[in-house]
Design a protein around this motif. Structure first.
Motif, mmCIF file in Angstrom:
data_model
loop_
_atom_site.group_PDB
_atom_site.id
_atom_site.type_symbol
_atom_site.label_atom_id
_atom_site.label_comp_id
_atom_site.label_asym_id
_atom_site.label_seq_id
_atom_site.Cartn_x
_atom_site.Cartn_y
_atom_site.Cartn_z
ATOM 1 N N PRO A 96 15.805 19.049 21.260
ATOM 2 C CA PRO A 96 15.719 17.802 22.044
ATOM 3 C C PRO A 96 15.607 16.560 21.151
ATOM 4 C CG PRO A 96 14.333 19.469 23.025
ATOM 5 C CD PRO A 96 14.810 20.026 21.703
ATOM 6 N N ASP A 97 14.857 16.672 20.072
ATOM 7 C CA ASP A 97 14.725 15.544 19.145
ATOM 8 C C ASP A 97 16.029 15.294 18.394
ATOM 9 O OD1 ASP A 97 12.096 15.124 19.885
ATOM 10 O OD2 ASP A 97 11.320 16.451 18.327
ATOM 11 N N ARG A 98 16.762 16.370 18.058
ATOM 12 C CA ARG A 98 18.050 16.205 17.385
ATOM 13 C C ARG A 98 19.069 15.548 18.310
ATOM 14 N NH1 ARG A 98 20.266 20.949 16.337
ATOM 15 N NH2 ARG A 98 18.585 22.243 17.109
ATOM 16 N N LEU A 99 19.034 15.880 19.605
ATOM 17 C CA LEU A 99 19.935 15.248 20.560
ATOM 18 C C LEU A 99 19.644 13.754 20.670
ATOM 19 C CD1 LEU A 99 20.112 17.958 23.361
ATOM 20 C CD2 LEU A 99 21.897 17.338 21.704
ATOM 21 N N GLN A 100 18.366 13.405 20.642
ATOM 22 C CA GLN A 100 17.979 11.994 20.627
ATOM 23 C C GLN A 100 18.485 11.328 19.354
ATOM 24 O OE1 GLN A 100 13.742 11.705 21.115
ATOM 25 N NE2 GLN A 100 13.954 10.087 22.627
ATOM 26 N N ALA A 101 18.374 12.019 18.236
ATOM 27 C CA ALA A 101 18.856 11.488 16.959
ATOM 28 C C ALA A 101 20.373 11.326 16.975
ATOM 29 C CB ALA A 101 18.431 12.404 15.806
ATOM 30 N N ALA A 102 21.090 12.239 17.630
ATOM 31 C CA ALA A 102 22.547 12.131 17.736
ATOM 32 C C ALA A 102 22.923 10.867 18.500
ATOM 33 C CB ALA A 102 23.136 13.359 18.418
ATOM 34 N N ASP A 103 22.200 10.579 19.571
ATOM 35 C CA ASP A 103 22.454 9.364 20.340
ATOM 36 C C ASP A 103 22.156 8.121 19.502
ATOM 37 O OD1 ASP A 103 22.951 7.847 22.857
ATOM 38 O OD2 ASP A 103 20.821 7.369 22.630
ATOM 39 N N TRP A 104 21.024 8.131 18.796
ATOM 40 C CA TRP A 104 20.669 7.000 17.939
ATOM 41 C C TRP A 104 21.727 6.798 16.858
ATOM 42 C CZ3 TRP A 104 20.028 6.264 12.800
ATOM 43 C CH2 TRP A 104 19.476 5.048 12.400
ATOM 44 N N ALA A 105 22.181 7.877 16.233
ATOM 45 C CA ALA A 105 23.186 7.788 15.173
ATOM 46 C C ALA A 105 24.491 7.212 15.701
ATOM 47 C CB ALA A 105 23.429 9.161 14.545
ATOM 48 N N LEU A 106 24.870 7.601 16.897
ATOM 49 C CA LEU A 106 26.089 7.074 17.507
ATOM 50 C C LEU A 106 25.964 5.570 17.742
ATOM 51 C CD1 LEU A 106 28.857 7.622 18.814
ATOM 52 C CD2 LEU A 106 27.635 8.058 20.950
ATOM 53 N N ARG A 107 24.835 5.145 18.295
ATOM 54 C CA ARG A 107 24.629 3.711 18.543
ATOM 55 C C ARG A 107 24.557 2.927 17.237
ATOM 56 N NH1 ARG A 107 19.804 2.801 20.879
ATOM 57 N NH2 ARG A 107 19.086 4.923 20.693
ATOM 58 N N ALA A 108 23.908 3.495 16.217
ATOM 59 C CA ALA A 108 23.808 2.800 14.929
ATOM 60 C C ALA A 108 25.178 2.652 14.270
ATOM 61 C CB ALA A 108 22.850 3.556 14.000
ATOM 62 N N ALA A 109 25.974 3.703 14.290
ATOM 63 C CA ALA A 109 27.303 3.657 13.667
ATOM 64 C C ALA A 109 28.206 2.654 14.362
ATOM 65 C CB ALA A 109 27.949 5.047 13.693
#
Length: 185
Positions: A89-102
């Motif tokens: 669940p935390d990695r999925l949140q990180a995937a979303d954050w990484a997408l928004r940051a990129a």
């Protein structure tokens, strides 16, 4: 995860491959499979086929399983990903954050700009504009030589993603300031 990928991907893996690998690694399930929605690929200006996918397949890092209407499904061949923390669940949140940051990089058509923006944002404290890291560490995570990093940083400054950036000679640190529009909460 950027640091892990820098260690396991081929040194010459391009920005497209690194962006795909990051999203796949953060979204992997317990069966070592990942479904990467087409919306994620569109946001990163990547298709379901292309050089990045080819690089990862050739490196033996992933194997395509299915190309559906909504997602690309792949099997991750790097089983060490299953031992990476934090929990899914935390990695999925990180995937979303990484997408928004990129996607903060402008213009978004350049995957190297997106990767560098993501890397810089990941080295800033949450909600902060300023960051610092060893220059060698950033070049390794992005998989590019120092002159290419400098060019990408200058491009990001010109496109108003970075307010400023510079290099300290001792201890060879890179410092930067993200603009207000580039900071991801």
């Amino acid at each position: 995860m950027l640091n892990y990928l820098a260690a396991v991907l081929p040194a010459d893996a391009g920005a497209d491959a690194r962006l795909i690998a990051l999203q796949c690694a953060l979204r992997v399930n317990d069966a070592a499979q990942t479904k990467l929605p087409h919306g994620v690929l569109r946001s990163l200006r990547l298709g379901a086929s292309g050089e990045g996918w080819h690089e990862l397949t050739q490196a033996g890092w992933l194997r395509p399983l299915a190309l559906g209407k909504r997602a690309v499904e792949v099997r991750m061949m790097d089983l060490a990903l299953l031992a990476q923390h934090p929990a899914r669940p935390d990695r999925l949140q990180a995937a979303d954050w990484a997408l928004r940051a990129a996607c903060r990089a402008r213009p978004r058509s350049d995957s190297l700009s997106m990767l560098v923006t993501l890397c810089l944002a990941s080295h800033c404290p949450p909600g902060e504009h300023n960051g610092t890291a060893e220059t060698e560490h950033i070049t390794r995570e992005c998989g590019i030589p120092l002159p290419s990093l400098r060019g990408a940083l200058e491009h990001l400054r010109e496109t108003d993603v970075l307010g400023d950036w510079g290099e300290d000679q001792v201890p060879d640190d890179l410092r930067w300031t993200l603009t207000e529009s580039a900071v991801v909460a």
